[in-house]
Enzyme design. Structure first.
Site, short mmCIF file in Angstrom:
data_model
loop_
_atom_site.label_atom_id
_atom_site.label_comp_id
_atom_site.label_asym_id
_atom_site.label_seq_id
_atom_site.Cartn_x
_atom_site.Cartn_y
_atom_site.Cartn_z
N SER A 169 -30.84 -10.04 -22.17
CA SER A 169 -29.72 -10.93 -22.52
C SER A 169 -30.22 -12.30 -23.00
CB SER A 169 -28.83 -11.14 -21.31
OG SER A 169 -29.57 -11.76 -20.27
N TYR A 200 -40.36 -15.66 -23.78
CA TYR A 200 -39.93 -14.36 -23.24
C TYR A 200 -38.77 -13.79 -24.06
CZ TYR A 200 -37.76 -10.94 -20.13
OH TYR A 200 -37.20 -9.80 -19.62
N ARG A 255 -24.33 -16.36 -14.62
CA ARG A 255 -25.01 -15.14 -15.03
C ARG A 255 -24.09 -13.95 -14.79
NH1 ARG A 255 -27.69 -18.57 -16.75
NH2 ARG A 255 -29.94 -18.88 -16.70
N SER A 311 -40.34 -12.51 -17.22
CA SER A 311 -40.03 -13.81 -16.64
C SER A 311 -40.00 -14.89 -17.71
CB SER A 311 -41.08 -14.16 -15.59
OG SER A 311 -40.99 -15.53 -15.25
N ILE A 323 -37.10 -2.00 -11.80
CA ILE A 323 -36.18 -1.11 -12.53
C ILE A 323 -36.84 0.24 -12.81
CG2 ILE A 323 -34.76 -0.85 -14.61
CD1 ILE A 323 -34.50 -3.94 -14.66
N GLN A 349 -39.86 0.29 -19.54
CA GLN A 349 -39.49 -0.81 -18.64
C GLN A 349 -40.68 -1.75 -18.40
OE1 GLN A 349 -36.13 -0.59 -17.70
NE2 GLN A 349 -36.34 1.16 -19.08
#
Ligand code: UD1
Length: 327
Positions: free
Chosen positions: A120, A143, A211, A80, A13, A75
């Site tokens: 999310s 995470y 997703r 993960s 990203i 970013q």
């Protein structure tokens, strides 16, 4: 003109954002420790950016990186869920300590705004669908906790120190340049690469998990808008960045197989630890406050992504043939 700092600039990203800023003629400082980021992701623009090889965990390096900067796109992370379960300490250090160091450096340097890659995963499994930012978070994996802590820190730095902060909760981003070859790779890159290599991808669980897969260009748009939106509309806030459309893994597998002409059926394995069942965003807050409007839908995103990996695959095969001939 503003000076931008992109952390994780050589990652998936971060590199898209860095390219977009350079295309706009902006002044960009690009930071990466190259643990997962790749220099080739910045090919073609390395002469146009101020590239710094440094780690978010190094507070002194962060102070230097923030000097003279107005806007940060943060970013850099170890992004993960499974890695955070396998090695929570390393993941914690990059995602929490790293974010904290950057905030401290930004505050001291008088940075105006920081736009943060939130996740999310903060919603966990408890929330009704679609997920709205006002719902209480329910992080499950380390995470998810780490990314949520970053959001809370941002909010505090806005409330207490007046550093304008915007947290963008990314919903499963995919697209060209996403790394396909690590056990921790995102599912889309991993499945495309395996199908191209004629390996058989494994779906964890029954494949009915869903997703809100989001093509990378929509995320670039959201970030650029978050950087310039009026502070009174966005500072201290959290926004879902997605397409507002869930797709199951089974559906995704079959669509990819169709686009690639891949014939094998999926293999199924045990569900993955810490996995979320459904992820589906309400994106009305981002539409309203940022003017965010996803322009590349799921299927078009899949086509563009597959086309890119196919090209890379063909290049690799040509190189291998050349090497065979000259051997
Ligand atoms: C989570 C976050 C996402 C974040 C990402 C960082 C949620 C809902 N999403 O993504 O915001 O950016 O972490 O990595 O928490 N799968 C397989 N086979 C494989 C690999 C994955 O079936 O070989 C499945 C997983 O079990 C999961 C889905 O594919 O159900 C997506 O996995 P992945 O791409 O790793 O992302 P999430 O963990 O969903």
């Amino acid at each position: 003109m503003a000076v931008y700092l992109v952390t994780g600039a050589a990652g998936f990203i971060g590199s898209w954002l860095t390219h977009a800023l350079v295309e706009r003629g902006e002044t960009v400082r690009a930071l990466d420790n190259f643990s997962t980021g790749r220099r080739e992701n910045l090919a073609g623009i390395s002469g146009k950016i101020d590239l710094i090889g440094a780690d978010l965990r190094n507070a002194d390096a962060m102070s230097k990186a923030c000097a003279g900067v107005q806007i940060i796109f943060h970013q850099g992370a170890l992004p993960s869920v499974p890695l955070s379960i396998q090695d929570p300490r390393t993941s914690h250090a990059a995602n929490i300590d790293g974010t904290f160091n950057l905030l401290e450096a930004a505050r001291a340097a008088g940075v105006q705004r920081i736009v943060y890659a939130a996740s999310s995963s903060a919603y966990g499994n408890k929330n009704p669908l679609p997920q709205q930012e006002s719902m209480p978070p329910g992080p499950i994996s380390p995470y998810a906790v780490q990314k949520l802590v970053g959001e809370l820190y941002l909010r505090s730095y806005w409330e207490i120190f007046g550093l304008e902060t915007v947290a963008l909760r990314y919903f499963n981003i995919f697209g060209p340049r996403q790394a396909p070859d690590s056990p921790y790779s995102g599912v889309m890159a991993k499945f495309i690469r395996m199908m191209l290599d004629n390996d058989q991808p494994v779906i964890f669980g029954d494949g009915e998990q869903s997703r809100d897969f989001t093509y990378i260009e929509n995320v670039v748009q959201a970030n650029l808008k978050a950087a310039t939106a009026p502070a009174e509309k966005v500072a201290g806030r959290v926004f879902n960045i997605a397409c507002g459309e869930p797709h199951t893994l089974n559906e995704t597998y079959h669509l990819l197989a169709e686009i690639l002409g891949y014939k094998n059926p999926p293999q199924y394995g045990p569900p993955r630890e810490g996995d979320i069942q459904h992820s589906y965003a309400d994106i009305s807050a981002a539409r309203e406050a940022l003017g965010y409007d996803p322009t590349v839908d799921f299927v078009e995103g899949l086509r563009r992504t597959v086309a890119w990996y196919q090209e890379k695959h063909q290049e690799k095969q040509k190189e291998m043939k050349k090497a065979e001939v000259s051997a």
